[in-house]
Enzyme design. Structure first.
Site: not given
Length: 199
Positions: A75-77, A112
């Site tokens: 995950s990425d933000q 994501g």
């Protein structure tokens, strides 16, 4: 003669974020944590949605390369104000600048999420948007918030699960967990599609 059924995949969170680990724990599933070591620099002309999708998948694939039978969650933000990507501020001064700019404005958070099935070599990636309307903030309010919360490892200098809620006028999105960094509604769907039901 019955063949033994294959071992269920190990669930792995490809993250060093305690917030993501805390969210994943809410699903009540056993999981391991493995922090990926990747370059998170945006590519030239890369759009926010493309950036978080790429980084989420890269994190999951890097960790997945070490796990032959796993479902790896990456995950990425990022936060976006106007045309500017607001990453993790890392310093007090950068956080001040980000929140001054966000005061009275709408900030878009893009998270994501990627689930890699290492046994099948498959990856499914989604991007979850969330919209945050910030209140008009005084310099004193911003400084008080930063001194108390110290959100220097959070995209946009903002933690909705803590005191950051006091900065907000309005929220809009499908999954409030996405703001913290791990969209659990979409993750539940991806896990079920991979044959790993939450319930």
């Amino acid at each position: 003669m019955n063949l033994p059924s294959p071992a269920p995949p190990t669930l792995v969170l490809a993250s060093s974020s305690p917030y993501r680990a805390e969210l994943l724990a809410r699903l009540g599933l056993p999981f391991e944590i493995c922090a990926p070591d990747i370059d998170e620099t945006p590519l030239p002309q890369e759009q926010p949605e493309g950036l978080v999708a790429r980084l989420a998948e890269t994190k999951a694939r890097v960790v997945g390369a070490k796990s032959p039978n796993a479902l790896v969650i990456g995950s990425d933000q990022v936060a976006v104000l106007g045309q500017q990507i607001l990453g993790k501020p890392k310093t007090h001064e950068r956080a001040l600048q980000q929140l001054r700019a966000a005061s009275g404005q709408t900030v878009f958070f893009y998270t994501g999420l990627c689930l890699v099935n290492t046994l099948m070599g498959e990856a499914k990636t989604v991007v979850e948007p969330f919209q945050v309307q910030f209140r008009q903030l005084t310099e004193q309010q911003i400084d008080n918030y930063l001194q108390r919360e110290q959100p220097y490892q959070c995209a946009g200098s903002f933690r909705s699960e803590g005191l950051g809620i006091a900065l907000i006028q309005h929220l809009q999105g499908d999954d409030p967990n996405a703001l913290v960094g791990l969209p659990l509604i979409r993750l539940t769907e991806l896990l079920e599609q991979a044959g790993y039901p939450v319930l």
